[in-house]
Enzyme design. Sequence first.
Site, PDB file in Angstrom:
ATOM      1  N   VAL A  39       0.483   3.774  14.535  1.00 13.15           N
ATOM      2  CA  VAL A  39      -0.707   2.926  14.642  1.00 13.15           C
ATOM      3  C   VAL A  39      -0.362   1.482  14.262  1.00 13.15           C
ATOM      4  O   VAL A  39      -0.821   0.533  14.913  1.00 13.15           O
ATOM      5  CB  VAL A  39      -1.858   3.473  13.753  1.00 13.15           C
ATOM      6  N   LYS A 123      -8.102   8.882   6.731  1.00 13.71           N
ATOM      7  CA  LYS A 123      -9.249   9.795   6.543  1.00 13.71           C
ATOM      8  C   LYS A 123      -9.181  10.527   5.212  1.00 13.71           C
ATOM      9  O   LYS A 123     -10.198  10.745   4.569  1.00 13.71           O
ATOM     10  CB  LYS A 123      -9.364  10.790   7.697  1.00 13.71           C
ATOM     11  N   VAL A 150     -12.154   8.337  11.622  1.00 13.17           N
ATOM     12  CA  VAL A 150     -12.755   9.496  12.301  1.00 13.17           C
ATOM     13  C   VAL A 150     -12.757   9.230  13.793  1.00 13.17           C
ATOM     14  O   VAL A 150     -13.165   8.154  14.232  1.00 13.17           O
ATOM     15  CB  VAL A 150     -14.212   9.727  11.847  1.00 13.17           C
ATOM     16  N   GLY A 205       3.892  16.577  21.292  1.00 12.97           N
ATOM     17  CA  GLY A 205       3.575  15.612  20.228  1.00 12.97           C
ATOM     18  C   GLY A 205       2.111  15.610  19.826  1.00 12.97           C
ATOM     19  O   GLY A 205       1.668  14.718  19.101  1.00 12.97           O
ATOM     20  N   LYS A 223     -12.842  14.599   8.063  1.00 13.92           N
ATOM     21  CA  LYS A 223     -13.586  13.700   8.970  1.00 13.92           C
ATOM     22  C   LYS A 223     -15.088  13.972   8.891  1.00 13.92           C
ATOM     23  O   LYS A 223     -15.900  13.044   8.941  1.00 13.92           O
ATOM     24  CB  LYS A 223     -13.079  13.883  10.403  1.00 13.92           C
TER      25      LYS A 223
HETATM   26  N1  LIG Z   1      -1.558   8.452  14.879  1.00 10.08           N
HETATM   27  C1  LIG Z   1      -2.830   8.623  15.196  1.00 10.08           C
HETATM   28  O1  LIG Z   1      -3.168   8.979  16.329  1.00 10.08           O
HETATM   29  C2  LIG Z   1      -3.907   8.367  14.165  1.00 10.08           C
HETATM   30  C3  LIG Z   1      -5.273   8.499  14.556  1.00 10.08           C
HETATM   31  C4  LIG Z   1      -6.284   8.240  13.624  1.00 10.08           C
HETATM   32  C5  LIG Z   1      -5.914   7.877  12.331  1.00 10.08           C
HETATM   33  N2  LIG Z   1      -4.583   7.806  11.981  1.00 10.08           N
HETATM   34  C6  LIG Z   1      -4.274   7.426  10.611  1.00 10.08           C
HETATM   35  O2  LIG Z   1      -3.543   6.204  10.624  1.00 10.08           O
HETATM   36  C7  LIG Z   1      -2.636   6.171   9.525  1.00 10.08           C
HETATM   37  C8  LIG Z   1      -1.224   5.901  10.054  1.00 10.08           C
HETATM   38  O3  LIG Z   1      -0.882   6.952  10.951  1.00 10.08           O
HETATM   39  P1  LIG Z   1       0.433   6.867  11.857  1.00 10.08           P
HETATM   40  O4  LIG Z   1       0.282   7.930  12.883  1.00 10.08           O
HETATM   41  O5  LIG Z   1       0.701   5.482  12.278  1.00 10.08           O
HETATM   42  O6  LIG Z   1       1.537   7.346  10.793  1.00 10.08           O
HETATM   43  P2  LIG Z   1       3.109   7.130  10.897  1.00 10.08           P
HETATM   44  O7  LIG Z   1       3.548   6.973  12.297  1.00 10.08           O
HETATM   45  O8  LIG Z   1       3.732   8.207  10.069  1.00 10.08           O
HETATM   46  O9  LIG Z   1       3.334   5.719  10.180  1.00 10.08           O
HETATM   47  C9  LIG Z   1       3.284   5.543   8.789  1.00 10.08           C
HETATM   48  C10 LIG Z   1       4.205   4.388   8.454  1.00 10.08           C
HETATM   49  O10 LIG Z   1       4.065   4.119   7.069  1.00 10.08           O
HETATM   50  C11 LIG Z   1       5.363   4.070   6.485  1.00 10.08           C
HETATM   51  N3  LIG Z   1       5.274   4.499   5.106  1.00 10.08           N
HETATM   52  C12 LIG Z   1       4.927   5.739   4.670  1.00 10.08           C
HETATM   53  N4  LIG Z   1       4.936   5.758   3.324  1.00 10.08           N
HETATM   54  C13 LIG Z   1       5.280   4.509   2.924  1.00 10.08           C
HETATM   55  C14 LIG Z   1       5.452   3.904   1.649  1.00 10.08           C
HETATM   56  N5  LIG Z   1       5.281   4.597   0.526  1.00 10.08           N
HETATM   57  N6  LIG Z   1       5.816   2.604   1.610  1.00 10.08           N
HETATM   58  C15 LIG Z   1       6.015   1.904   2.729  1.00 10.08           C
HETATM   59  N7  LIG Z   1       5.858   2.405   3.981  1.00 10.08           N
HETATM   60  C16 LIG Z   1       5.503   3.700   4.058  1.00 10.08           C
HETATM   61  C17 LIG Z   1       6.210   4.996   7.319  1.00 10.08           C
HETATM   62  O11 LIG Z   1       7.581   4.681   7.172  1.00 10.08           O
HETATM   63  P3  LIG Z   1       8.744   5.731   7.643  1.00 10.08           P
HETATM   64  O12 LIG Z   1       8.906   5.491   9.105  1.00 10.08           O
HETATM   65  O13 LIG Z   1       9.908   5.314   6.834  1.00 10.08           O
HETATM   66  O14 LIG Z   1       8.240   7.110   7.325  1.00 10.08           O
HETATM   67  C18 LIG Z   1       5.687   4.719   8.715  1.00 10.08           C
HETATM   68  O15 LIG Z   1       6.333   3.613   9.308  1.00 10.08           O
HETATM   69  C19 LIG Z   1      -2.790   7.510   8.798  1.00 10.08           C
HETATM   70  O16 LIG Z   1      -3.724   7.372   7.756  1.00 10.08           O
HETATM   71  C20 LIG Z   1      -3.373   8.408   9.883  1.00 10.08           C
HETATM   72  O17 LIG Z   1      -4.131   9.505   9.366  1.00 10.08           O
HETATM   73  C21 LIG Z   1      -3.599   8.029  12.862  1.00 10.08           C
END
Ligand SMILES: NC(=O)c1ccc[n+]([C@@H]2O[C@H](COP(=O)([O-])OP(=O)(O)OC[C@H]3O[C@@H](n4cnc5c(N)ncnc54)[C@H](OP(=O)(O)O)[C@@H]3O)[C@@H](O)[C@H]2O)c1
Length: 458
Positions: A39, A123, A150, A205, A223
């Site tokens: 994201v 969430k 959500v 995925g 949610k």
């Molecule tokens: N993806 C979706 O479709 C979606 C939809 C709705 C809501 N969300 C929400 O959006 C948020 C992000 O989701 P995402 O899918 O983008 O997750 P993601 O791809 O796992 O990205 C998380 C990022 O944060 C970094 N990170 C994790 N812990 C960290 C820390 N302690 N310090 C610094 N950086 C850190 C990770 O680094 P590394 O690469 O090193 O692990 C990664 O680059 C979450 O809360 C998720 O529930 C996502």
Amino acid sequence: MPRQTSKPAANAATTKKQRHTKPERTSACRVALIGFGTVGRAVTKILCENGDGSLRLTHICNRNIEEKKQPWVPSDVIWTDDVAAVLNSDVDIVIELIGGLDPAGKIVRSALESGKSVVTANKQLIARHGPELLQLASRKGCQIEFGASVAGGVPVLPALRTGLCGDRLHGIAGILNGTCNYILSRIENARIPFSEALEEAQARGYAEADASEDLDGGDARAKLAILALAGLHTQVAPESIRARTIRAVDAVDFDYAAELACTIRQISRADLKNDTLFADVGPCLVPTDSPFGRVQRNLNLVLTSGQYGGDMAFLGAGAGGDPTAVAVVSDLMFVAQSLSAGGDPKGAGKKDAAGSVSTPGISTPISRPKISSDFETPWYLRFFVRDQPGIVARLAQIMAAHHLNIDSLLQKPGFEKSSLPFVITLEPCHDSMLHPALEEMSGLEFSIRPCLCLPILR
Ligand SMILES: NC(=O)c1ccc[n+]([C@@H]2O[C@H](COP(=O)([O-])OP(=O)(O)OC[C@H]3O[C@@H](n4cnc5c(N)ncnc54)[C@H](OP(=O)(O)O)[C@@H]3O)[C@@H](O)[C@H]2O)c1
């Protein structure tokens, strides 16, 4: 739930007061992004490609930052792995996109403590700590927005906070987990086993290697707790909402559901009646031609029911980098508009005499209702038995003893007698009446699998 900061002031006197406490800003809001993942990258792309001048991305923060750097990001953006430095900088808004409770919670609290507004898609954090974080933001004169937490890109939270806050909502129901919907609609369309549909979702995925949070309802109930907060003004711990797994749903259940003109979906529902919130997450039978029955693949659908406005529906992509990023950037623009108007949410988030918390923008206080899963519905009971004489008579006897009325009995031909699936549907009754009967039936010697018991939502 309301926006944390007031909309442009309703009258000239208020406007003057707000301008006195927070002058209108003329420069762009300085924005730092923490979490450059799926994201975070998509948000950065929108901000770089489609900026309207009101937002200026100044920092991108992630662990192992050297591996994350991208050539398409403007050279004046600072790449860092130092979260503290970002929080101590002069940014106006922090975007939290690392997910999880820790350290995300510490980062969000620390940003709000220092008067920086926060936009998050997290969430788990909002479901557990939303009211507390809203109050902290309010005390510190800043904002926290979480429209992406959500249904991803479906703007249901902004709609609840603004377009529907004039109604008195009493019910919210949704397909809130795209992974479950993908798996169930694949079993429906291809009649493949659950394990095969899960593997396919993982290969594409749509499901994580450990998909328990999705399959067992943990994700959807977090949610639902946020929707209940935003739409029904109730504070509910996600763990207090009953979650039933979809793992026991079998391809044969779609054959029997079709006999009833239904299909199966994971439904999250919350109905507020007096001082009780009836809430439940899990697989349900829904009519094939209903809005829920028509939702395919990993889409999300939320239906709201209001006293004045009736029913509303919100459908769209519940996940994915780009749709979720649109919700995040929309929240950013909302905060930037509030800041540029000199908005001041102070005075909101106070407790009334009864201890209820009022949040800004609505007069309704946030209540803490009793939580119950004791819905009254018709039921679908699917048994797998080792065939022998007298099975139906024995089951009917137990149901009669518990005052349960059988509506129909369905048995398709062509199955092995050693593992025979058949279905009994029941006339409407409360969950609490049914469960003692199910317990009694679980001990029967001919039963070879636990009975699958699904509410039928008509
Ligand atoms: N993806 C979706 O479709 C979606 C939809 C709705 C809501 N969300 C929400 O959006 C948020 C992000 O989701 P995402 O899918 O983008 O997750 P993601 O791809 O796992 O990205 C998380 C990022 O944060 C970094 N990170 C994790 N812990 C960290 C820390 N302690 N310090 C610094 N950086 C850190 C990770 O680094 P590394 O690469 O090193 O692990 C990664 O680059 C979450 O809360 C998720 O529930 C996502």
